[in-house]
Write an enzyme that holds these catalytic residues in place. Structure first.
Site, mmCIF file in Angstrom:
data_model
loop_
_atom_site.group_PDB
_atom_site.id
_atom_site.type_symbol
_atom_site.label_atom_id
_atom_site.label_comp_id
_atom_site.label_asym_id
_atom_site.label_seq_id
_atom_site.Cartn_x
_atom_site.Cartn_y
_atom_site.Cartn_z
ATOM 1 N N ASP A 22 0.790 -1.247 0.000
ATOM 2 C CA ASP A 22 0.000 0.000 0.000
ATOM 3 C C ASP A 22 0.822 1.298 0.000
ATOM 4 O OD1 ASP A 22 -1.918 -1.944 0.240
ATOM 5 O OD2 ASP A 22 -2.537 -1.405 2.262
ATOM 6 N N LYS A 85 -7.161 -4.077 -3.057
ATOM 7 C CA LYS A 85 -7.759 -4.755 -1.908
ATOM 8 C C LYS A 85 -8.603 -3.780 -1.100
ATOM 9 C CE LYS A 85 -3.686 -4.392 1.170
ATOM 10 N NZ LYS A 85 -4.262 -3.680 2.295
ATOM 11 N N CYS A 115 -2.326 -2.787 8.008
ATOM 12 C CA CYS A 115 -2.143 -3.735 6.906
ATOM 13 C C CYS A 115 -0.898 -4.594 7.060
ATOM 14 C CB CYS A 115 -2.139 -2.991 5.573
ATOM 15 S SG CYS A 115 -3.700 -2.136 5.263
#
Length: 198
Positions: A22, A85, A115
């Site tokens: 991310d 996601k 995450c």
């Protein structure tokens, strides 16, 4: 719940994979040391590419949070999977082939306490050794980051550094790609100012 393990499989480019979690444009202004962890992630992606090691990238809700930052996107190989996601764990969108033959995941990205932590737990539950690269992981809050590392280590993850991983993958100066990889680490990794605050 994963039981902490006392030993790890030695890293090789064949049994290891780099996970980049991310590293997206919208997070840039809010994450501590974002520029530095981007630079660390870039070095690791480039080392993985030289050594023929696979990389997987995820983007959390890219429609709202933007795509992977260009500094990283430009060094990815064309076949690198980039998964969207909405679940926090990177494991949610993975394909079965992504972890085939993999014993070690080398993990960088954000955020440490969300995450990265949930990915670590899921991978440990799958029996994969997780190596969290502390100079390549951050959060908006230093407090969240600090306690995320404590949780990950207690769960059985190994906390390490980018240079340790890169040299560990090489195994020695006799590696045929040593000189090529050495150029990536000739200058020390940037100081995130975060590691001493663990």
């Amino acid at each position: 719940m994963s039981m902490a393990r006392c030993c790890f499989t030695r890293w090789t480019p064949q049994n290891s994979i780099l996970f980049v979690c991310d590293m997206q444009e919208k997070f840039r202004p809010n994450i501590h040391a974002f520029a530095e962890i981007t630079q660390v992630s870039k070095r690791l992606i480039e080392a993985a590419k030289i050594l023929g090691m696979r990389t997987v990238v995820t983007e959390q809700y890219p429609k709202g949070l933007g795509n992977t930052v260009p500094e990283l996107k430009e060094v990815l190989t064309p076949d690198t999977p980039i998964y969207d996601k909405t679940k926090f764990s990177m494991c949610a969108p993975l394909q079965p082939k992504d972890l085939e033959g993999i014993k070690n995941v080398l993990l960088v990205g954000i955020e440490a306490h969300v995450c990265v932590l949930q990915t670590t737990h899921d991978l440990l539950d799958k029996g994969v050794d997780v190596h969290v690269i502390v100079d390549g992981v951050s959060s908006r809050s230093r407090t969240d980051r600090k306690y995320a590392f404590k949780q990950m280590e207690r769960a059985g993850a190994n906390l390490t550094t980018s240079e340790c991983v890169i040299l560990g993958l090489l195994g020695g100066s006799d590696h045929p790609k040593f000189r090529e990889v050495q150029k990536l680490i000739i200058q020390s990794a940037p100081d995130t100012g975060l590691v001493h605050k663990l």
